[in-house]
Design an enzyme around this catalytic site. Structure first.
Site, PDB file in Angstrom:
ATOM      1  N   GLU A  73      -2.952  -3.671   8.940  1.00 26.37           N
ATOM      2  CA  GLU A  73      -2.538  -4.226   8.460  1.00 26.37           C
ATOM      3  C   GLU A  73      -0.860  -4.477   9.468  1.00 26.37           C
ATOM      4  OE1 GLU A  73      -3.827  -7.176   8.046  1.00 26.37           O
ATOM      5  OE2 GLU A  73      -5.526  -6.795   6.455  1.00 26.37           O
ATOM      6  N   HIS A  94      -3.841  -6.744  -2.834  1.00 24.76           N
ATOM      7  CA  HIS A  94      -4.602  -6.999  -3.502  1.00 24.76           C
ATOM      8  C   HIS A  94      -4.684  -7.656  -4.654  1.00 24.76           C
ATOM      9  CE1 HIS A  94      -7.663  -5.662   0.068  1.00 24.76           C
ATOM     10  NE2 HIS A  94      -6.779  -6.269   0.478  1.00 24.76           N
ATOM     11  N   TYR A 119      13.634 -15.885 -12.899  1.00 22.35           N
ATOM     12  CA  TYR A 119      13.047 -14.402 -11.899  1.00 22.35           C
ATOM     13  C   TYR A 119      12.407 -14.836 -10.216  1.00 22.35           C
ATOM     14  CZ  TYR A 119      16.232 -11.479 -13.695  1.00 22.35           C
ATOM     15  OH  TYR A 119      16.949 -10.887 -13.669  1.00 22.35           O
TER      16      TYR A 119
END
Ligand SMILES: O=C(CO)COP(=O)(O)O
Ligand SMILES: [Zn+2]
Length: 211
Positions: A73, A94, A119
């Site tokens: 990636e 993932h 947040y």
């Protein structure tokens, strides 16, 4: 932070993510910039057991210069650095709930994670869905570049989240915040959820900036 310490921190934070189930098997990859290029987790490596000295290193032109072969990636990671000058680290996971949202056909592609807590606004911001391409397809880089650096976090459709940060720890914390918020979103599906109002979001941005 020097490169040796950064390698150790990458292994430590990766181990922590793995230990808490944010990554399983050899899923996910993490990168961070150094003065003369970038460090990235090796392809097919387990985030639970990285050897700091074997983490891949690429030079500024993207050539593999040290360690094991880099994550497939790499295109995705480089596209974040190319479009976001302040980004110094990128985390791809993932993790279950963010990935669940990336698979749901009714997730809003322009607003995958609604602003439901302070947040998530402070650490993650708006999250865009990126159309599906197979893992390691260089077109993922083109899809990220097309966003012109506007999003700190995206969901890769039917795949998982990618989060950028000003340093490695910030990127990891933001990825954790994204995952926990995705969990809330899935838990609250069908319930009448109150989003933070635009004025409340503006107040957070004014007070805390982009952390
Ligand atoms: O998450 C992954 C692919 O999307 C893992 O790939 P790598 O093992 O090559 O990093
Ligand atoms: Zn992946």
């Amino acid at each position: 932070m020097n490169e040796t310490r950064l390698r150790e921190e990458m292994a430590e934070l990766s181990r922590s993510l793995f230990a808490r189930g944010f990554s399983v098997g050899s899923a996910g990859n993490i990168s961070a910039t150094v003065d003369d290029g970038l460090l990235i987790t090796p392809t097919n490596s387990c985030l639970g057991s990285l050897d700091p000295s074997r983490i891949s290193k690429l030079d500024r032109e993207g050539r593999h210069v040290d360690g094991e072969p880099p994550s497939k990636e790499i295109f995705l990671h480089r596209a974040f650095y190319e479009t976001q000058p302040a980004t110094r680290a990128v985390v791809h996971l993932h993790s279950t709930y963010a990935t669940a949202l990336s698979c749901l056909s009714d997730t809003d592609p322009n607003d995958c994670i609604p602003p439901i807590t302070p947040y998530v606004v402070m650490r993650v911001g708006e999250v865009r869905l990126v159309p599906y391409v197979r893992p390691g397809d260089a077109r993922a880089g083109d899809l990220i570049r097309a966003l012109e650096g506007r999003y700190k976090a995206v969901l890769l459709a039917n795949h998982g989240p990618v989060v950028a940060g000003k340093d490695l720890r910030s990127a990891v914390y933001a990825a954790e915040e994204l995952e926990e918020t995705a969990k809330l979103v899935v838990m609250l599906r069908g319930a009448p959820v109150r989003r933070l109002a635009p004025a409340q979001i503006d107040e957070l941005k004014r007070t805390f900036g982009s952390q």
